[in-house]
Design a protein around this motif. Sequence first.
Motif, short mmCIF file in Angstrom:
data_model
loop_
_atom_site.label_atom_id
_atom_site.label_comp_id
_atom_site.label_asym_id
_atom_site.label_seq_id
_atom_site.Cartn_x
_atom_site.Cartn_y
_atom_site.Cartn_z
N LEU A 135 -0.05 7.42 -7.63
CA LEU A 135 -0.26 8.27 -8.81
C LEU A 135 -0.69 7.40 -9.99
N TYR A 136 -1.74 7.85 -10.67
CA TYR A 136 -2.23 7.15 -11.86
C TYR A 136 -2.15 8.09 -13.05
N GLU A 137 -2.06 7.49 -14.22
CA GLU A 137 -2.11 8.29 -15.44
C GLU A 137 -3.43 9.04 -15.47
N GLY A 138 -3.41 10.31 -15.80
CA GLY A 138 -4.64 11.09 -15.86
C GLY A 138 -5.40 10.85 -17.15
N PRO A 139 -6.61 11.40 -17.25
CA PRO A 139 -7.43 11.17 -18.43
C PRO A 139 -6.91 11.89 -19.68
N GLU A 140 -6.09 12.89 -19.50
CA GLU A 140 -5.55 13.63 -20.64
C GLU A 140 -4.03 13.66 -20.53
N PRO A 141 -3.34 13.76 -21.68
CA PRO A 141 -1.88 13.83 -21.60
C PRO A 141 -1.45 15.00 -20.71
N GLY A 142 -0.42 14.78 -19.94
CA GLY A 142 0.07 15.87 -19.08
C GLY A 142 -0.69 16.00 -17.77
N THR A 143 -1.59 15.03 -17.50
CA THR A 143 -2.31 15.07 -16.22
C THR A 143 -2.05 13.77 -15.45
N ILE A 144 -2.21 13.88 -14.14
CA ILE A 144 -2.00 12.74 -13.24
C ILE A 144 -3.12 12.74 -12.21
N VAL A 145 -3.57 11.56 -11.82
CA VAL A 145 -4.52 11.47 -10.71
C VAL A 145 -3.74 11.08 -9.45
N GLN A 146 -3.88 11.90 -8.41
CA GLN A 146 -3.23 11.61 -7.12
C GLN A 146 -4.27 11.01 -6.20
N TYR A 147 -4.04 9.79 -5.77
CA TYR A 147 -4.96 9.10 -4.85
C TYR A 147 -4.33 9.16 -3.46
N PHE A 148 -5.07 9.70 -2.49
CA PHE A 148 -4.55 9.83 -1.12
C PHE A 148 -4.91 8.59 -0.30
N LYS A 149 -3.89 7.88 0.13
CA LYS A 149 -4.10 6.65 0.90
C LYS A 149 -4.27 6.97 2.39
N ASP A 150 -4.70 5.97 3.14
CA ASP A 150 -4.81 6.14 4.60
C ASP A 150 -3.51 5.72 5.30
N ASP A 151 -2.53 5.30 4.54
CA ASP A 151 -1.28 4.82 5.15
C ASP A 151 -0.51 5.97 5.79
N ALA A 152 -0.02 5.71 6.98
CA ALA A 152 0.85 6.69 7.65
C ALA A 152 2.19 6.02 7.89
N THR A 153 3.26 6.74 7.57
CA THR A 153 4.60 6.22 7.85
C THR A 153 5.42 7.31 8.52
N ALA A 154 6.39 6.90 9.29
CA ALA A 154 7.30 7.88 9.91
C ALA A 154 8.67 7.23 10.04
N PHE A 155 9.66 8.07 10.28
CA PHE A 155 11.05 7.62 10.43
C PHE A 155 11.45 6.73 9.26
N ASN A 156 11.29 7.32 8.06
CA ASN A 156 11.66 6.63 6.82
C ASN A 156 11.00 5.24 6.74
N ALA A 157 9.70 5.22 7.07
CA ALA A 157 8.84 4.03 6.96
C ALA A 157 9.16 2.93 7.98
N GLU A 158 9.96 3.25 9.02
CA GLU A 158 10.18 2.25 10.08
C GLU A 158 8.91 2.07 10.91
N LYS A 159 8.14 3.15 11.04
CA LYS A 159 6.86 3.09 11.76
C LYS A 159 5.74 3.22 10.74
N LYS A 160 4.79 2.28 10.79
CA LYS A 160 3.72 2.28 9.78
C LYS A 160 2.38 1.99 10.42
N ASP A 161 1.33 2.55 9.86
CA ASP A 161 -0.02 2.20 10.29
C ASP A 161 -1.01 2.64 9.21
N VAL A 162 -2.23 2.19 9.35
CA VAL A 162 -3.28 2.67 8.46
C VAL A 162 -4.25 3.46 9.33
#
Length: 253
Positions: free
Chosen positions: A15-42
Amino acid sequence: MARRKKIYEGKAKTLYEGPEPGTIVQYFKDDATAFNAEKKDVIEGKGVLNNLLSEYFMLGLGQVGVPTHFIKRLNMREQLVRSCEIVPLEVIVRNYAAGTMSKRLGIEEGTQLPRPIVEYCYKDDSLGDPLVTEEHIAAFGWASQQDMEDILSLALRVNDFLSGIMFGVGIKLVDFKIEIGRVYDGDFQRLVVADEISPDSCRLWDMETNQKLDKDVFRRDLGNLTDAYTEVARRLGVMPKNQTPVTKPTLIN
Ligand code: C5P
């Protein structure tokens, strides 16, 4: 890329600060995690698919009168959303038994439930997001009684909407998780659907074959995750026509 302030880095999104107050930019990564991040991959392309799918679901929810934090998609990996205070609960709705419900109660996966069942988990990775009751939620002040009524109603409306959309393309909505945010319009507080809705947070099974088209493909090593998500996007008609690379974020007016 334009310089901007990182607010938070999660497992699948930044999450990044958005261009205007009260906004946020959500960047979707390619990271995949499972079992509370015990299993990880891109998994290449996962972020793009989830960004498009989440946009599709959030826009649809808005159109049927379910409030969400979504403002607009900025590019293939980013969307602009309203900043909100996240209620520290994972709200899970189940139509068929699967996952932890099957394990906990010994119900065979795929058994249709007598009615949709809503569960709440306390959002805390260090505790593994434990299942909690409304008693815990009230006693620890995570949400008020009025909030809980609104959250239940939002969760069931999202369930009806998503089940219908999926039914239309031959997919069974087994279960899903949503997060709820508080937004303030002056002194007035509203609850909205926040975070994302994507195959990362739903169980989606092909209606005829029960083939899994969701993150269980990764959790249980059932094949190629991008292929599964692409199939969901293809059926819904939200495939990117020309995949343009991510450039600098577009500023809103
Ligand atoms: O693991 P469990 O069976 O409780 O998951 C129920 C649903 O909630 C699944 O669709 C799963 O993908 C989603 N979920 C999630 N994030 C979590 C836990 C569950 O998206 N931290």
